[in-house]
Design a protein around this motif. Sequence first.
Motif, PDB file in Angstrom:
ATOM      1  N   GLN A 608     -30.136 -56.042 -63.010  1.00 20.43           N
ATOM      2  CA  GLN A 608     -30.369 -55.452 -61.686  1.00 20.43           C
ATOM      3  C   GLN A 608     -29.930 -56.396 -60.574  1.00 20.43           C
ATOM      4  N   CYS A 609     -30.296 -57.671 -60.699  1.00 14.67           N
ATOM      5  CA  CYS A 609     -29.967 -58.644 -59.646  1.00 14.67           C
ATOM      6  C   CYS A 609     -30.108 -60.034 -60.259  1.00 14.67           C
ATOM      7  N   PRO A 610     -29.004 -60.773 -60.403  1.00 14.84           N
ATOM      8  CA  PRO A 610     -29.095 -62.096 -61.047  1.00 14.84           C
ATOM      9  C   PRO A 610     -30.091 -63.027 -60.358  1.00 14.84           C
ATOM     10  N   TYR A 611     -30.231 -62.901 -59.022  1.00  9.09           N
ATOM     11  CA  TYR A 611     -31.163 -63.806 -58.342  1.00  9.09           C
ATOM     12  C   TYR A 611     -32.614 -63.473 -58.725  1.00  9.09           C
ATOM     13  N   ARG A 612     -32.881 -62.197 -58.908  1.00 15.40           N
ATOM     14  CA  ARG A 612     -34.236 -61.810 -59.310  1.00 15.40           C
ATOM     15  C   ARG A 612     -34.561 -62.425 -60.677  1.00 15.40           C
ATOM     16  N   PHE A 613     -33.556 -62.408 -61.556  1.00 19.14           N
ATOM     17  CA  PHE A 613     -33.732 -63.028 -62.868  1.00 19.14           C
ATOM     18  C   PHE A 613     -33.969 -64.531 -62.711  1.00 19.14           C
ATOM     19  N   PRO A 830     -26.046 -64.584 -57.888  1.00 16.89           N
ATOM     20  CA  PRO A 830     -26.223 -64.124 -56.505  1.00 16.89           C
ATOM     21  C   PRO A 830     -27.365 -63.128 -56.349  1.00 16.89           C
ATOM     22  N   ALA A 831     -27.928 -63.106 -55.147  1.00 18.28           N
ATOM     23  CA  ALA A 831     -28.862 -62.035 -54.776  1.00 18.28           C
ATOM     24  C   ALA A 831     -27.996 -60.879 -54.317  1.00 18.28           C
ATOM     25  N   LEU A 832     -28.065 -59.751 -55.046  1.00 20.33           N
ATOM     26  CA  LEU A 832     -27.144 -58.657 -54.757  1.00 20.33           C
ATOM     27  C   LEU A 832     -27.568 -57.865 -53.528  1.00 20.33           C
ATOM     28  N   GLY A 833     -28.865 -57.676 -53.383  1.00 24.47           N
ATOM     29  CA  GLY A 833     -29.351 -56.945 -52.204  1.00 24.47           C
ATOM     30  C   GLY A 833     -28.932 -55.495 -52.207  1.00 24.47           C
ATOM     31  N   GLU A 834     -28.759 -54.917 -53.378  1.00 20.66           N
ATOM     32  CA  GLU A 834     -28.280 -53.535 -53.438  1.00 20.66           C
ATOM     33  C   GLU A 834     -29.270 -52.662 -54.195  1.00 20.66           C
ATOM     34  N   ARG A 836     -32.217 -49.575 -55.080  1.00 18.29           N
ATOM     35  CA  ARG A 836     -33.644 -49.400 -54.847  1.00 18.29           C
ATOM     36  C   ARG A 836     -34.462 -50.557 -55.393  1.00 18.29           C
ATOM     37  N   VAL A 837     -33.846 -51.362 -56.249  1.00 15.96           N
ATOM     38  CA  VAL A 837     -34.604 -52.463 -56.845  1.00 15.96           C
ATOM     39  C   VAL A 837     -35.178 -53.398 -55.781  1.00 15.96           C
ATOM     40  N   CYS A 838     -34.438 -53.559 -54.665  1.00 12.80           N
ATOM     41  CA  CYS A 838     -34.915 -54.461 -53.604  1.00 12.80           C
ATOM     42  C   CYS A 838     -36.221 -53.953 -52.990  1.00 12.80           C
ATOM     43  N   GLU A 839     -36.427 -52.620 -53.031  1.00 12.16           N
ATOM     44  CA  GLU A 839     -37.600 -52.070 -52.338  1.00 12.16           C
ATOM     45  C   GLU A 839     -38.906 -52.530 -52.964  1.00 12.16           C
ATOM     46  N   THR A 840     -38.886 -52.785 -54.266  1.00 14.32           N
ATOM     47  CA  THR A 840     -40.141 -53.186 -54.910  1.00 14.32           C
ATOM     48  C   THR A 840     -40.040 -54.601 -55.501  1.00 14.32           C
ATOM     49  N   CYS A 841     -38.973 -55.314 -55.136  1.00 10.75           N
ATOM     50  CA  CYS A 841     -38.756 -56.614 -55.777  1.00 10.75           C
ATOM     51  C   CYS A 841     -39.743 -57.659 -55.264  1.00 10.75           C
ATOM     52  N   GLU A 842     -40.379 -58.368 -56.203  1.00 16.52           N
ATOM     53  CA  GLU A 842     -41.368 -59.378 -55.832  1.00 16.52           C
ATOM     54  C   GLU A 842     -40.697 -60.650 -55.298  1.00 16.52           C
ATOM     55  N   ALA A 843     -39.340 -60.769 -55.474  1.00 14.11           N
ATOM     56  CA  ALA A 843     -38.648 -61.991 -55.008  1.00 14.11           C
ATOM     57  C   ALA A 843     -38.018 -61.793 -53.636  1.00 14.11           C
ATOM     58  N   ARG A 844     -38.356 -60.681 -52.972  1.00 17.42           N
ATOM     59  CA  ARG A 844     -37.703 -60.382 -51.695  1.00 17.42           C
ATOM     60  C   ARG A 844     -37.961 -61.469 -50.642  1.00 17.42           C
ATOM     61  N   GLY A 845     -39.174 -62.032 -50.650  1.00 19.16           N
ATOM     62  CA  GLY A 845     -39.478 -63.113 -49.701  1.00 19.16           C
ATOM     63  C   GLY A 845     -38.676 -64.357 -50.025  1.00 19.16           C
ATOM     64  N   LEU A 846     -38.395 -64.559 -51.325  1.00 16.17           N
ATOM     65  CA  LEU A 846     -37.711 -65.771 -51.757  1.00 16.17           C
ATOM     66  C   LEU A 846     -36.207 -65.700 -51.450  1.00 16.17           C
ATOM     67  N   CYS A 847     -35.610 -64.538 -51.714  1.00 17.31           N
ATOM     68  CA  CYS A 847     -34.157 -64.442 -51.466  1.00 17.31           C
ATOM     69  C   CYS A 847     -33.892 -64.182 -49.981  1.00 17.31           C
ATOM     70  N   ARG A 848     -34.959 -63.932 -49.212  1.00 18.60           N
ATOM     71  CA  ARG A 848     -34.885 -63.673 -47.774  1.00 18.60           C
ATOM     72  C   ARG A 848     -33.942 -62.517 -47.481  1.00 18.60           C
ATOM     73  N   HIS A 851     -33.493 -61.390 -43.986  1.00 17.76           N
ATOM     74  CA  HIS A 851     -33.077 -62.330 -42.943  1.00 17.76           C
ATOM     75  C   HIS A 851     -31.665 -62.854 -43.160  1.00 17.76           C
ATOM     76  N   TRP A 852     -30.897 -62.135 -43.973  1.00 12.30           N
ATOM     77  CA  TRP A 852     -29.527 -62.603 -44.166  1.00 12.30           C
ATOM     78  C   TRP A 852     -28.767 -62.401 -42.871  1.00 12.30           C
ATOM     79  N   GLY A 853     -27.910 -63.385 -42.539  1.00 10.38           N
ATOM     80  CA  GLY A 853     -27.118 -63.271 -41.320  1.00 10.38           C
ATOM     81  C   GLY A 853     -25.928 -62.355 -41.553  1.00 10.38           C
TER      82      GLY A 853
END
Length: 855
Positions: A608-613, A830-834, A836-848, A851-853
């Motif tokens: 789903q997202c390598p950064y989440r892993f 990478p954090a993919l940020g793509e 629906r997985v981001c909506e419930t991802c517990e690492a959202r605060g960590l990958c920020r 707040h990506w520019g």
Amino acid sequence: MAAIDTFELPQGWRVETLWPAVAQQSLAWLQTRELAARDAVLLLPFAALLAPARAALAACGGWQPRVETPLTLTASLGPPPVAEPGACQGDAVHDRMAAVALLRRQSWGAAWAQRDAVAFSRAAAMVADAAQTLRETVCARPPALRKALWAQARAALPSAAGPAATEAALLHVALEWAAASAPPATDRLFDLRPSAWIALQIGGPDAVAEALLDHAGTPSLRLQADRPADDPWGPVAVGVDIERLLCADFEAEAQAAAAAVVSALNAGRTPVALVALDRECVRRVRALLDRAAVPLVDETGWRLSTTRAAASVVALLRAALPEAGPDAWLEWLKTWPPMPPRTLDALEALWRRRRGRHDTVAAERLWDEAQIQLQPLTKAGPRSLTAWHDLLQGQLARDGSFERLAAEADGRQLLAVMGWQGEAPWRAAAAQVQADLPAFISWVETTLEIAPYLPLPAAAAPVVLTPLARAFGRPFAQLVVPGADDLHLGAVASPPTLITAPLAAELGLEDSATRRHRQRLALAHLLRAGPVTLLRRQRDADEPRADSPDVEWLLQVRARAGAPACGLRLWRAPTCERACAVSARPLPSAATALPTELSATQLESLRQCPYRFYARAVLRLDEPDELDAALAKRDYGNWLHAVLHRFHAERAAASGDGVDDATRLQAAADAVTLEMALDAGELLPFRASFEHFVPSYLRWLAPREGQGWHWQSGETDHRLANALLPGLQLRGRIDRLDHGPEGRRQLLDYKTGSAQALVAKVKQPLEETQLAFYAALLGGGEKLAAAYLALDDADAPSEIVHPDVHASAETLLQHLGSEWQRLQAGAPMPALGEGRVCETCEARGLCRRDHWGAP
Ligand code: SF4
């Protein structure tokens, strides 16, 4: 009393001209008055100004006056006299403790403490604050004047009757306590006889320096760098380079400030001052700069309570409370030296009723040991604060925490503040205060809350985080000022609540107008150093923020003088390369830190997202569940898994015992409820669904068994090492394996989620990982089938069959093998940020993610 000469420094002084002017003017005045320069003393208001002043004097050559602040000069005279026990000393921790003891000795105090301990302790804090302010104000005046000042103060006290009688009585106590306090260490300065006192007034008068000039009977010179209250700005307001940034919210303001600092560093404008008007905001800026590897000196001091050392001590005390629960225990066990992380994981899994492979026996054994550690604190009845203090010290020494605290900078400061290194000045007062465990915890928390923590400065750091009152007069090449709004730049702290206006006026206590003038002078002097970036946010939560009134005044002065406008610019995104890094998507690699085992869930998160892993499997940051929360759907799922397993295992073992399946299934449900120590009341709604489920399940089972399918095993652990996966093992627990006709097998994975989602999942067999993963674990083969068994759907149980799990398992192994080799070679995650997985991802605060520019 000698006459004081005063010299006004040029109105348009800048930091680079200030110190040569101070040096030249001091030496010229000493020469004119024929005073020995080497015996004179130049007093400055704070220690950060000593270095530029000494350098400027050294550049002039010849004999030089001694350069000190009142405090550094006092310290050079040796240790201060030892204060009487219980006297007001100006030490926050001691004085609060002594105020409690003092109030208890009043005829009404002890009864009040018994009646309402919270109000009593608040009153003691108010008495301590008022006494410290009174002592500081009166003791800044020459010793000869103090007796008369205390008499004037007594005359200005309010009457101890009427509606504010309690406050008046407390103020009486505070005043008498302050009047009886020991003389301050700075009194020894009045005995010195230098050839001359010279004082630089910058940022407002310094009370002790003024008293020395006024009453020392020595020739004195006041160098005036301040401007009058009706025009604090002077010509410098026009020539200075000001940038004003408007940010959307708190986070944007912190990012903009960090970007401004980094931009100045990249342009070679060092050192940079980061001015701490808003402590919360600069803490966030500090964290962002840490992440961008920018070294920083912090002169502001945090509260000791915000440090890890303080958290570990408070966690121990909270875990020892008789009503503490698993959340409090875990908080403490994370800091308890004998607890290995894996055992803690096992204990947490046990308490959270998580399924998985954990050494729960070792975990329970260690938890038994931990409870023994807590018992002395838990079982200790009410006793004096000194006895609690000794008990806690013994506890920390026994479990090795003491050693650990002494090895860390914050721990060492904690040990000093708590009086565990050296003598605690408040022990005598503490011996008179009785407390139970909650009251002792509250005292420890308050003590850590009022004590400052000064982090160790990074060597040769180019950024200095400093309060406004210490930021001016210093050679900064760029000043960054977040919090330049109407709340943080314009509002001033109120005097202690007990002190009345007539008393404040009688003692010459600084009023709010004087404190505002000081703040304005500090801002005006700040502009004399270098380019300034003023930042503010549009709103704080729902409250709009406006410009500081001081900034507005400054802008009007500039406009009247025809200076270029410095309009408010909306900040959008960092503009320089390093600043972008502050909010860029994370791109870690973990070539040498990859796990050696992989579960189906971890594989799913990798896809789903390598950064989440990365967050889950490399950093091992699983989101904790609420331990004390009511029974959740997931608990029901675990329970149902266990019930079905028990039912089938017992049914297979008991051939022909005459028990019908419905009775056996209900009995399995009761046994598992007991075994998992679930609250029968909380389980009630789930048991109602289970009543409906039992006949449905048996209706599904009967024809299946008629076709020759039989339960073979359940909840079995499997591992797979495969040549395609060097250095990696797959592991997992299979819910159920059934054997069927002609040597066929089918693995079943129980699910309590939506059946429709499962149908959609198996429609894309190459995207579906879980069943393919389990099939790979079992060695696949064309005779192996796989299906999800949805257990709490309206039509439950419904079987959702994977169309070709054998092929999917082979594809999975090949793809995973090549992906794993890429990661082992250092490929980024990478954090993919793509999706629906981001909506419930517990690492959202960590990958920020939020707040990506700019991309
Ligand atoms: S929030 Fe989205 S981008 Fe960030 S780690 Fe989770 S899945 Fe990846």
